[in-house]
Design an enzyme around this catalytic site. Sequence first.
Site, PDB file in Angstrom:
ATOM      1  N   GLU A  97       0.840  -1.205   0.000  1.00 15.98           N
ATOM      2  CA  GLU A  97       0.000   0.000   0.000  1.00 15.98           C
ATOM      3  C   GLU A  97       0.866   1.241   0.000  1.00 15.98           C
ATOM      4  OE1 GLU A  97      -2.650   1.421  -0.398  1.00 15.98           O
ATOM      5  OE2 GLU A  97      -4.360   0.466   0.483  1.00 15.98           O
ATOM      6  N   ASP A  98       0.316   2.333  -0.498  1.00 15.61           N
ATOM      7  CA  ASP A  98       1.017   3.605  -0.411  1.00 15.61           C
ATOM      8  C   ASP A  98       0.885   4.212   0.979  1.00 15.61           C
ATOM      9  OD1 ASP A  98      -1.704   4.135  -0.724  1.00 15.61           O
ATOM     10  OD2 ASP A  98      -1.446   5.562  -2.362  1.00 15.61           O
ATOM     11  N   ASP A 101      -4.235   4.803   6.751  1.00 14.94           N
ATOM     12  CA  ASP A 101      -4.709   5.796   7.721  1.00 14.94           C
ATOM     13  C   ASP A 101      -5.810   5.205   8.592  1.00 14.94           C
ATOM     14  OD1 ASP A 101      -6.830   6.111   5.857  1.00 14.94           O
ATOM     15  OD2 ASP A 101      -5.968   7.930   5.053  1.00 14.94           O
ATOM     16  N   SER A 102      -7.071   5.294   8.226  1.00 13.44           N
ATOM     17  CA  SER A 102      -8.136   4.803   9.114  1.00 13.44           C
ATOM     18  C   SER A 102      -8.072   3.295   9.319  1.00 13.44           C
ATOM     19  CB  SER A 102      -9.522   5.189   8.581  1.00 13.44           C
ATOM     20  OG  SER A 102      -9.867   4.386   7.471  1.00 13.44           O
ATOM     21  N   GLY A 103      -7.630   2.561   8.306  1.00 12.97           N
ATOM     22  CA  GLY A 103      -7.556   1.113   8.404  1.00 12.97           C
ATOM     23  C   GLY A 103      -8.826   0.399   7.963  1.00 12.97           C
ATOM     24  N   LEU A 106      -8.444  -1.379   4.402  1.00 11.90           N
ATOM     25  CA  LEU A 106      -7.459  -2.463   4.472  1.00 11.90           C
ATOM     26  C   LEU A 106      -7.925  -3.611   5.347  1.00 11.90           C
ATOM     27  CD1 LEU A 106      -3.934  -0.863   4.481  1.00 11.90           C
ATOM     28  CD2 LEU A 106      -4.825  -2.634   2.985  1.00 11.90           C
ATOM     29  N   LYS A 129      -0.188   6.526   9.023  1.00 15.96           N
ATOM     30  CA  LYS A 129      -0.714   7.596   9.876  1.00 15.96           C
ATOM     31  C   LYS A 129      -1.444   6.949  11.053  1.00 15.96           C
ATOM     32  CE  LYS A 129      -1.712  11.153   6.392  1.00 15.96           C
ATOM     33  NZ  LYS A 129      -2.812  11.973   5.843  1.00 15.96           N
ATOM     34  N   ASP A 157      -1.834  11.233  -4.668  1.00 15.10           N
ATOM     35  CA  ASP A 157      -2.245  12.362  -5.489  1.00 15.10           C
ATOM     36  C   ASP A 157      -3.160  13.328  -4.748  1.00 15.10           C
ATOM     37  OD1 ASP A 157      -5.349  11.978  -6.871  1.00 15.10           O
ATOM     38  OD2 ASP A 157      -4.490  10.321  -5.719  1.00 15.10           O
ATOM     39  N   ARG A 163       1.260  12.655  -8.421  1.00 19.34           N
ATOM     40  CA  ARG A 163       1.644  11.248  -8.216  1.00 19.34           C
ATOM     41  C   ARG A 163       3.099  11.007  -8.607  1.00 19.34           C
ATOM     42  NH1 ARG A 163      -2.631   7.753  -7.194  1.00 19.34           N
ATOM     43  NH2 ARG A 163      -4.639   8.367  -8.043  1.00 19.34           N
TER      44      ARG A 163
END
Length: 175
Positions: A97-98, A101-103, A106, A129, A157, A163
């Site tokens: 993954e790039d 954050d929140s999860g 994923l 994060k 982006d 990007r």
Amino acid sequence: MAERVRVLLSEEEVDARIQAIGEEISRDYEGKQVHLICVLKGGSFFMCELAKRISVPVSLDFMSVASYGSDTKSSGVVKIVKDLDESLRDKDVIVVEDIVDSGRTLSYLLEVLRSREPRSLRLCTLLDKPERRVVNVAVDYTGFQIPDEFVVGYGLDYAQKYRNLPYIGVVELDE
């Protein structure tokens, strides 16, 4: 409203960290083949650079997901837009993954992939994060933990721009 990009992580810092992650994965998978799954679009830049730095045999696949919710926030309801081309059964898989954050997205995606019976399943992200985490997701390989700022570059982006930056930057908007 004008915008500019402030460098958060230089190209040299990003390159050195990807090299270190590649070496770590190579040690962890010595004598095995690793199957990398890129979450498009943002993860493609990172995965290509990472794959070049892994010394064990590597195979690649790509997946695209869309997360739906109200406003700009993900609800965690995920639709698979482009599924994998290959079976995961009995493969040692790393999802690349790039940014995490929140999860929410994923967490769902990892459950879907676990149901496909890989031998092992790990997660690698260039950026993390953790202060934004809503759903606990175990990240096995992390490039950098970053503050809660809007970042671009290396596949990330802002309105489909930036990007291609070779570094990680923070978008700053001028009023």
